[in-house]
Design a protein around this motif. Structure first.
Motif, PDB file in Angstrom:
ATOM      1  N   ALA A 141       1.145  -0.960   0.203  1.00 15.85           N
ATOM      2  CA  ALA A 141      -0.014  -0.356  -0.074  1.00 15.85           C
ATOM      3  C   ALA A 141       0.868   1.599  -0.133  1.00 15.85           C
ATOM      4  N   ALA A 142       2.115   0.931   0.622  1.00 13.42           N
ATOM      5  CA  ALA A 142       2.646   2.321   0.829  1.00 13.42           C
ATOM      6  C   ALA A 142       3.290   2.268  -0.915  1.00 13.42           C
ATOM      7  N   ALA A 143       3.702   1.442  -1.207  1.00  9.84           N
ATOM      8  CA  ALA A 143       4.911   1.330  -2.563  1.00  9.84           C
ATOM      9  C   ALA A 143       3.531   2.395  -3.772  1.00  9.84           C
ATOM     10  N   ALA A 144       2.156   1.775  -4.085  1.00  5.76           N
ATOM     11  CA  ALA A 144       0.988   1.774  -4.079  1.00  5.76           C
ATOM     12  C   ALA A 144       0.576   3.821  -4.270  1.00  5.76           C
ATOM     13  N   ALA A 145       1.461   4.079  -2.463  1.00  3.72           N
ATOM     14  CA  ALA A 145       0.952   5.972  -2.515  1.00  3.72           C
ATOM     15  C   ALA A 145       2.493   6.655  -3.462  1.00  3.72           C
ATOM     16  N   LEU A 146       3.453   5.963  -3.041  1.00  4.93           N
ATOM     17  CA  LEU A 146       5.167   6.328  -3.541  1.00  4.93           C
ATOM     18  C   LEU A 146       4.786   6.794  -5.529  1.00  4.93           C
ATOM     19  N   HIS A 147       4.179   5.566  -5.277  1.00  2.00           N
ATOM     20  CA  HIS A 147       4.009   4.977  -7.306  1.00  2.00           C
ATOM     21  C   HIS A 147       2.913   6.721  -7.445  1.00  2.00           C
ATOM     22  N   LEU A 148       2.438   6.869  -7.141  1.00  3.25           N
ATOM     23  CA  LEU A 148       1.083   7.488  -7.860  1.00  3.25           C
ATOM     24  C   LEU A 148       1.112   9.306  -7.108  1.00  3.25           C
ATOM     25  N   ILE A 149       2.714   8.811  -6.437  1.00  8.50           N
ATOM     26  CA  ILE A 149       3.460  10.660  -5.744  1.00  8.50           C
ATOM     27  C   ILE A 149       3.830  11.147  -6.913  1.00  8.50           C
ATOM     28  N   ALA A 150       4.792  10.037  -7.232  1.00 14.07           N
ATOM     29  CA  ALA A 150       5.393   9.935  -8.535  1.00 14.07           C
ATOM     30  C   ALA A 150       4.883  10.743 -10.119  1.00 14.07           C
ATOM     31  N   LEU A 151       3.718   9.852  -9.594  1.00 14.32           N
ATOM     32  CA  LEU A 151       2.998  10.483 -11.190  1.00 14.32           C
ATOM     33  C   LEU A 151       2.335  11.252 -11.081  1.00 14.32           C
ATOM     34  N   SER A 152       1.763  11.884 -10.023  1.00 13.06           N
ATOM     35  CA  SER A 152       1.657  13.530  -9.980  1.00 13.06           C
ATOM     36  C   SER A 152       2.910  14.217  -9.945  1.00 13.06           C
ATOM     37  N   ARG A 153       3.785  13.946  -8.949  1.00  6.39           N
ATOM     38  CA  ARG A 153       4.826  14.786  -9.239  1.00  6.39           C
ATOM     39  C   ARG A 153       5.499  14.744 -10.734  1.00  6.39           C
ATOM     40  N   LYS A 154       5.373  14.270 -11.551  1.00  2.93           N
ATOM     41  CA  LYS A 154       5.906  13.619 -13.195  1.00  2.93           C
ATOM     42  C   LYS A 154       5.107  15.101 -13.968  1.00  2.93           C
TER      43      LYS A 154
END
Length: 183
Positions: A141-154
């Motif tokens: 779940a933490a990894a999923a949040a990190l991937h979404l944050i990375a996409l959001s920042r991109k």
């Protein structure tokens, strides 16, 4: 058995700016929540993220806590952790469906949420999924949040040009028939 299935795990994203994550956990089943929390913290620490943890009484309160936090704080993302074990009544379906739906709606509004609320038939299923050395659903779940944050920042600084923009030299005013532009 589900514990032995192979699945793809994406590489952990990297970040050039600090990130702050809120973990919202329900300790209703404290041992299960503890395993989920251990896995989530380890994943966030490995990514260099700072985090805070807040507890809510149950899975139904987790989306509300995330919504309140989004309106009143500055977190980059969220990790929702908890466990719902099927009982003898239809309350299980209500809690599973409503908490999941609320998290999904928050996500569709742009929040970066990793959903680690387990929905299981029995305690042994929950124990396997919550174990940081087992299925590690808290870390997932933490990894999923990190991937979404990375996409959001991109894509966060890109604009599609939607909305009002100031009147400039190349702007035509409604009703102009002479083709004049305005400065």
């Amino acid at each position: 058995m589900a514990a032995s299935e192979d699945h793809t795990v994406l590489d952990r994203p990297s970040f050039d700016k600090p990130l702050k994550v809120l973990i919202v956990v329900s300790p209703y089943y404290s041992d299960i929540a503890g395993g989920l929390l251990t896995g989530a913290k380890a994943e966030l620490e490995a990514a260099g993220a700072s985090y805070e943890v807040v507890e809510m009484p149950g899975a139904l309160e987790i989306p509300t806590a995330i919504g309140i936090s989004d309106r009143r704080s500055n977190f980059d993302g969220y990790v929702a952790l908890g466990c719902v074990i099927r009982g003898e009544t239809t309350h299980y379906e209500t809690v599973c469906n409503d908490s999941s739906r609320a998290l999904q709606l928050l996500g569709l509004q742009g929040l970066c949420i990793g959903n680690g609320i387990l929905t299981v038939e029995n305690r042994s299923q929950a124990e396997v999924r919550a174990d940081p050395d087992g299925q590690n659903k808290g870390g997932g779940a933490a990894a999923a949040a990190l991937h979404l944050i990375a996409l959001s920042r991109k894509w966060g600084s890109q604009s599609k040009g939607i909305g009002f923009k100031p009147l400039g030299e190349d702007t035509l005013m409604a009703g102009d028939t002479d083709g004049n532009t305005h400065a």
